[in-house]
Design a protein around this motif. Structure first.
Motif, mmCIF file in Angstrom:
data_model
loop_
_atom_site.group_PDB
_atom_site.id
_atom_site.type_symbol
_atom_site.label_atom_id
_atom_site.label_comp_id
_atom_site.label_asym_id
_atom_site.label_seq_id
_atom_site.Cartn_x
_atom_site.Cartn_y
_atom_site.Cartn_z
ATOM 1 N N ALA A 23 -33.822 37.719 38.071
ATOM 2 C CA ALA A 23 -34.263 37.688 36.651
ATOM 3 C C ALA A 23 -33.096 36.874 35.887
ATOM 4 O O ALA A 23 -33.548 35.960 34.928
ATOM 5 C CB ALA A 23 -34.500 38.921 35.945
ATOM 6 N N SER A 24 -31.966 37.352 36.195
ATOM 7 C CA SER A 24 -30.658 36.323 35.669
ATOM 8 C C SER A 24 -30.825 35.083 35.821
ATOM 9 O O SER A 24 -30.382 34.319 35.047
ATOM 10 C CB SER A 24 -29.397 37.259 35.903
ATOM 11 N N TYR A 25 -30.983 34.863 37.059
ATOM 12 C CA TYR A 25 -31.012 33.293 37.499
ATOM 13 C C TYR A 25 -32.022 32.629 37.099
ATOM 14 O O TYR A 25 -31.873 31.532 36.389
ATOM 15 C CB TYR A 25 -31.041 33.278 39.174
ATOM 16 N N GLY A 26 -33.341 33.212 37.006
ATOM 17 C CA GLY A 26 -34.577 32.418 36.373
ATOM 18 C C GLY A 26 -34.350 32.224 34.919
ATOM 19 O O GLY A 26 -34.912 31.007 34.326
ATOM 20 N N LEU A 27 -33.718 33.190 34.101
ATOM 21 C CA LEU A 27 -33.582 33.040 32.878
ATOM 22 C C LEU A 27 -32.651 32.069 32.577
ATOM 23 O O LEU A 27 -32.853 31.082 31.537
ATOM 24 C CB LEU A 27 -33.015 34.545 32.160
ATOM 25 N N THR A 28 -31.357 32.054 33.326
ATOM 26 C CA THR A 28 -30.312 30.968 32.884
ATOM 27 C C THR A 28 -30.823 29.629 33.174
ATOM 28 O O THR A 28 -30.444 28.688 32.467
ATOM 29 C CB THR A 28 -29.152 31.141 33.591
ATOM 30 N N LYS A 29 -31.599 29.573 34.323
ATOM 31 C CA LYS A 29 -32.096 27.918 34.379
ATOM 32 C C LYS A 29 -33.049 27.666 33.377
ATOM 33 O O LYS A 29 -33.163 26.716 32.872
ATOM 34 C CB LYS A 29 -32.880 28.091 35.744
ATOM 35 N N GLY A 30 -33.857 28.655 32.912
ATOM 36 C CA GLY A 30 -34.911 28.127 31.807
ATOM 37 C C GLY A 30 -34.334 27.722 30.457
ATOM 38 O O GLY A 30 -34.470 27.038 29.748
ATOM 39 N N LEU A 31 -33.183 28.821 30.144
ATOM 40 C CA LEU A 31 -32.328 28.250 29.130
ATOM 41 C C LEU A 31 -31.704 27.045 29.090
ATOM 42 O O LEU A 31 -31.697 26.296 27.932
ATOM 43 C CB LEU A 31 -30.999 29.467 28.591
ATOM 44 N N ALA A 32 -31.239 26.527 30.303
ATOM 45 C CA ALA A 32 -30.523 25.171 30.306
ATOM 46 C C ALA A 32 -31.631 24.116 30.318
ATOM 47 O O ALA A 32 -31.061 23.139 29.558
ATOM 48 C CB ALA A 32 -30.217 25.070 31.804
ATOM 49 N N LYS A 33 -32.953 24.454 30.428
ATOM 50 C CA LYS A 33 -34.030 23.370 29.979
ATOM 51 C C LYS A 33 -33.926 23.138 28.552
ATOM 52 O O LYS A 33 -34.483 22.055 28.219
ATOM 53 C CB LYS A 33 -35.332 23.973 30.725
ATOM 54 N N HIS A 34 -33.564 24.149 27.963
ATOM 55 C CA HIS A 34 -33.741 24.076 26.520
ATOM 56 C C HIS A 34 -32.415 23.759 25.715
ATOM 57 O O HIS A 34 -32.141 23.946 24.540
ATOM 58 C CB HIS A 34 -34.266 25.336 25.670
ATOM 59 N N GLY A 35 -31.290 23.394 26.718
ATOM 60 C CA GLY A 35 -30.265 22.944 26.240
ATOM 61 C C GLY A 35 -29.249 23.967 25.810
ATOM 62 O O GLY A 35 -28.221 23.965 24.993
ATOM 63 N N VAL A 36 -29.484 25.321 26.048
ATOM 64 C CA VAL A 36 -28.584 26.351 26.052
ATOM 65 C C VAL A 36 -27.602 26.488 26.946
ATOM 66 O O VAL A 36 -27.941 26.412 28.106
ATOM 67 C CB VAL A 36 -29.359 27.517 25.939
ATOM 68 N N LYS A 37 -26.268 26.658 26.480
ATOM 69 C CA LYS A 37 -25.168 26.620 27.605
ATOM 70 C C LYS A 37 -24.540 28.257 27.730
ATOM 71 O O LYS A 37 -24.540 28.715 27.047
ATOM 72 C CB LYS A 37 -24.024 25.922 27.025
ATOM 73 N N TRP A 412 -40.538 30.786 33.766
ATOM 74 C CA TRP A 412 -39.089 31.102 33.287
ATOM 75 C C TRP A 412 -38.589 30.146 31.713
ATOM 76 O O TRP A 412 -37.992 30.633 31.030
ATOM 77 C CB TRP A 412 -37.892 31.200 34.042
ATOM 78 N N GLU A 413 -39.252 29.197 32.083
ATOM 79 C CA GLU A 413 -39.153 28.125 30.969
ATOM 80 C C GLU A 413 -39.540 28.808 29.868
ATOM 81 O O GLU A 413 -38.973 28.412 28.526
ATOM 82 C CB GLU A 413 -39.540 26.615 31.152
ATOM 83 N N ASN A 414 -40.762 29.128 29.950
ATOM 84 C CA ASN A 414 -41.425 29.652 28.508
ATOM 85 C C ASN A 414 -40.741 30.982 28.222
ATOM 86 O O ASN A 414 -40.660 31.271 26.732
ATOM 87 C CB ASN A 414 -42.960 30.060 29.001
ATOM 88 N N ALA A 415 -40.453 31.821 29.054
ATOM 89 C CA ALA A 415 -39.831 33.158 28.721
ATOM 90 C C ALA A 415 -38.201 32.823 28.133
ATOM 91 O O ALA A 415 -38.051 33.510 26.884
ATOM 92 C CB ALA A 415 -39.191 33.989 30.117
ATOM 93 N N ALA A 416 -37.551 31.814 28.746
ATOM 94 C CA ALA A 416 -36.299 31.407 27.880
ATOM 95 C C ALA A 416 -36.271 30.825 26.295
ATOM 96 O O ALA A 416 -35.642 30.938 25.752
ATOM 97 C CB ALA A 416 -35.686 30.232 28.844
ATOM 98 N N LEU A 417 -37.699 30.180 26.386
ATOM 99 C CA LEU A 417 -37.789 29.558 24.860
ATOM 100 C C LEU A 417 -37.926 30.857 23.929
ATOM 101 O O LEU A 417 -37.442 30.734 22.885
ATOM 102 C CB LEU A 417 -38.965 28.817 24.900
ATOM 103 N N LYS A 418 -38.643 32.162 24.114
ATOM 104 C CA LYS A 418 -38.705 33.056 23.262
ATOM 105 C C LYS A 418 -37.143 33.605 23.314
ATOM 106 O O LYS A 418 -36.920 34.197 22.100
ATOM 107 C CB LYS A 418 -39.540 34.089 24.027
ATOM 108 N N VAL A 419 -36.549 33.782 24.346
ATOM 109 C CA VAL A 419 -35.059 34.234 24.133
ATOM 110 C C VAL A 419 -34.370 33.329 23.286
ATOM 111 O O VAL A 419 -33.524 34.140 22.536
ATOM 112 C CB VAL A 419 -34.514 34.519 25.780
#
Length: 429
Positions: A23-37, A412-419
């Motif tokens: 889950a940690s890996y999926g989320l960090t990859k998703g966040l990166a797609k939205h430009g979050v470092k 995860w990209e969609n979940a990361a957007l919510k985060v």
């Protein structure tokens, strides 16, 4: 301006013991797609982690600044104790049993190596876990003083203390992520130490993210947390595209599968009782229980007692490709969990085009429309659902097709957007 996150986790692929690392890996990859470092801190890095979208900080390499260890009377009150083997974070089916057995077998020693003021973490879930959790929090204070970031994100109870210290040192807001609570892991026999760490983390956090509304309700009702700061972001699942596995089943009958730890939490006894009812009406079927756990022997005895052993198979623990093979053998997948924070395995079954039946008491039931849902205790409803999928091929086919489309949306990209939106809300952006 991109948001910079200091994230605390306990594991990260490829060295994982369960769903938490995935889950940690999926989320960090998703966040990166939205430009979050993201800077991801873990107790012990292997050096072979995928750092293409995340910077890994190995806590074992960090020299502690001694003045931070006296941060707070909290640290004087941390008792290092031997802890029970059930203190394992959010694990995928089966791993829990194996981790505990291996720990007992190898008799993990709790010696620690300290170089100047570096602490070599094992990063495992051994007998000195509480000590590692406390030291990890101290190291977190040093890291928070050295790094530049906007917000702190801590996964699961093992890292909540680290999040609290980082917040005190930096003054930056804290988001904690609840993947499971002590009530999910231990039923009503909660470990008071873990409960206490979870509650402190939730109270200190500016926002609490839960993986399902089921967990959100537990956080609000059992831990007394203000509902305004608790947000649900459902887990997602990232699948590698894989070739369809060609399999020769070797049996003509239909196959109904249970894949998970054979423990109270996963509801194996309900699967066995339902199998017995189905076999009376539809003999052309085999039931498979894939997994191991503390109810394994009891389950085998019950199957023998019901005289259905020729139609009921136990495979033991499956991993990797064997799991995929099992899905490709299956005509129906059943997850009758008594309590399940989320539950990834039905998504994997649906990804393989297998129609699924899940308990209403699972977090994943909140996001799946094309899965048949029954109360875990309702053996008759479970038997009817299995019978229906076996006898009406069109129903099974439609459930399989719709389920596959549905699960492909849970990215995860969609979940990361919510985060990311939770971060922006906390930061007032």
């Amino acid at each position: 301006m991109s948001i910079r996150v200091l994230m605390f986790g306990w594991e990260f692929p490829p060295h994982i013991a369960g769903g938490l690392g995935t889950a940690s890996y999926g989320l960090t990859k998703g966040l990166a797609k939205h430009g979050v470092k993201v800077m991801f801190v873990m107790p012990k890095a292997g050096g072979d982690e995928d750092q293409s979208v995340v910077k890994i900080i190995n806590a074992s390499d960090v020299e502690m600044m001694s003045e931070y260890s006296t941060l707070d009377e909290y640290w004087q009150n941390v008792n290092f104790m031997e802890i029970g083997s059930n203190l394992v974070p959010y694990l995928d089916p089966e791993t829990f049993e194996r981790t505990v057995t291996e720990t007992i077998k190898t008799g993990e020693h709790s010696e620690h190596i300290v170089f100047r003021n570096k602490f070599q973490f094992s990063g495992k879930y051994g007998s000195n876990l509480m000590e590692e959790v406390a030291r990890y929090a101290m190291v977190a204070g040093t890291i928070a003083a050295q790094q530049d970031f906007d917000i702190i994100h801590a996964h699961d109870w093992l890292t909540y203390s680290a999040g609290i210290v980082a917040k005190k040192v930096s003054g930056k807001p804290l988001v904690i992520h609840v993947h499971a609570t002590e009530f999910d892991r231990s039923g009503e026999n909660v470990n008071p130490q873990v409960f206490d760490i979870e509650k402190r983390g939730m109270e200190a956090a500016d926002r609490v993210i839960t993986v399902s509304n089921l967990i959100r309700n537990i956080v609000i009702n059992r831990y007394g947390i203000n509902p305004d700061k608790v947000v649900t972001v459902h887990n997602a699942v990232d699948f590698q595209t894989r070739e369809d596995i060609e399999v020769d089943r070797g049996v003509k009958e239909k196959v109904v599968t249970f894949l998970g730890r054979i423990t109270f939490q996963k509801g194996p006894e309900y699967f066995i009782e339902a199998a017995n009812k189905v076999l009376k009406r539809y003999p052309n079927v085999r039931f498979v229980m894939a997994g191991s756990g503390d109810l394994f022997n009891r389950s085998v005895r019950r199957v023998a007692q019901l005289k259905i052993a020729t139609k009921f198979h136990f495979t033991g623990f499956l991993r990797g490709d064997d799991v995929q093979k099992m899905f490709s053998y299956s005509d129906v997948y059943v997850m009758p969990s008594v309590s399940e924070p989320f539950g990834i395995s039905p998504l994997e079954a649906m990804r393989a085009g297998v129609p699924t039946i899940i308990s209403k008491q699972s977090g994943v039931a909140e996001v799946l429309k094309h899965s048949i849902k029954v109360d875990y205790w309702d053996v008759d409803a479970l038997a009817d659902a299995i019978y229906g999928l076996l006898t009406y091929p069109a129903l099974g086919k439609m459930a399989g097709k719709e389920g596959l489309d549905e699960v492909n949306q849970l990215k995860w990209e969609n979940a990361a957007l919510k985060v990311e939106n939770v971060y922006k809300d906390v930061l007032g952006m």
